[in-house]
Design a protein around this motif. Structure first.
Motif, PDB file in Angstrom:
ATOM      1  N   UNK A  56      -0.169   1.104   4.099  1.00  0.00           N
ATOM      2  CA  UNK A  56      -0.163   0.478   5.421  1.00  0.00           C
ATOM      3  C   UNK A  56      -1.026   1.279   6.392  1.00  0.00           C
ATOM      4  N   UNK A  57      -1.009   2.608   6.258  1.00  0.00           N
ATOM      5  CA  UNK A  57      -1.814   3.464   7.136  1.00  0.00           C
ATOM      6  C   UNK A  57      -3.303   3.249   6.891  1.00  0.00           C
ATOM      7  N   UNK A  58      -3.695   3.076   5.636  1.00  0.00           N
ATOM      8  CA  UNK A  58      -5.102   2.816   5.334  1.00  0.00           C
ATOM      9  C   UNK A  58      -5.564   1.544   6.021  1.00  0.00           C
ATOM     10  N   UNK A  59      -4.762   0.518   5.950  1.00  0.00           N
ATOM     11  CA  UNK A  59      -5.107  -0.748   6.602  1.00  0.00           C
ATOM     12  C   UNK A  59      -5.179  -0.561   8.118  1.00  0.00           C
ATOM     13  N   UNK A  60      -4.232   0.186   8.673  1.00  0.00           N
ATOM     14  CA  UNK A  60      -4.208   0.400  10.124  1.00  0.00           C
ATOM     15  C   UNK A  60      -5.418   1.195  10.587  1.00  0.00           C
ATOM     16  N   UNK A  61      -5.817   2.201   9.830  1.00  0.00           N
ATOM     17  CA  UNK A  61      -6.985   2.997  10.204  1.00  0.00           C
ATOM     18  C   UNK A  61      -8.254   2.157  10.115  1.00  0.00           C
ATOM     19  N   UNK A  62      -8.359   1.327   9.105  1.00  0.00           N
ATOM     20  CA  UNK A  62      -9.528   0.454   8.982  1.00  0.00           C
ATOM     21  C   UNK A  62      -9.588  -0.583  10.101  1.00  0.00           C
ATOM     22  N   UNK A  63      -8.438  -0.944  10.640  1.00  0.00           N
ATOM     23  CA  UNK A  63      -8.406  -1.894  11.760  1.00  0.00           C
ATOM     24  C   UNK A  63      -8.626  -1.207  13.098  1.00  0.00           C
TER      25      UNK A  63
END
Length: 80
Positions: free
Chosen positions: A18-25
């Motif tokens: 979830x953190x990877x997705x949040x950082x990419x966003x």
């Protein structure tokens, strides 16, 4: 003890994904260090529990102490 640790581990994997997705966003700059600190603290306690496996109650105390930081990381991850 293994089941409890597996639950913590799977929660950590979910938080990480979830953190990877949040950082990419485009998450704020404080997001990833705060999440990493909470997660590493929880993982450190879980590792300590496995290193103390020959004790009677210490591993359970350490695993119980590892749950709140992981829950905090989970709440931080889903709040962003």
């Amino acid at each position: 003890m293994a089941g409890y640790s597996a639950m913590l581990g799977l929660m950590g994997v979910g938080v990480g994904l979830y953190a990877i997705v949040a950082v990419l966003r485009g998450a704020p700059g404080w997001y990833l260090p705060a999440l990493a600190m909470l997660t590493m603290f929880s993982v450190g306690l879980a590792v300590g529990a496995f290193l103390a496996v020959h004790q009677r109650t210490l591993p359970w105390i350490l695993l119980a102490a590892a749950a709140p930081p992981m829950f905090g990381a989970l709440m931080l991850a889903v709040s962003n």
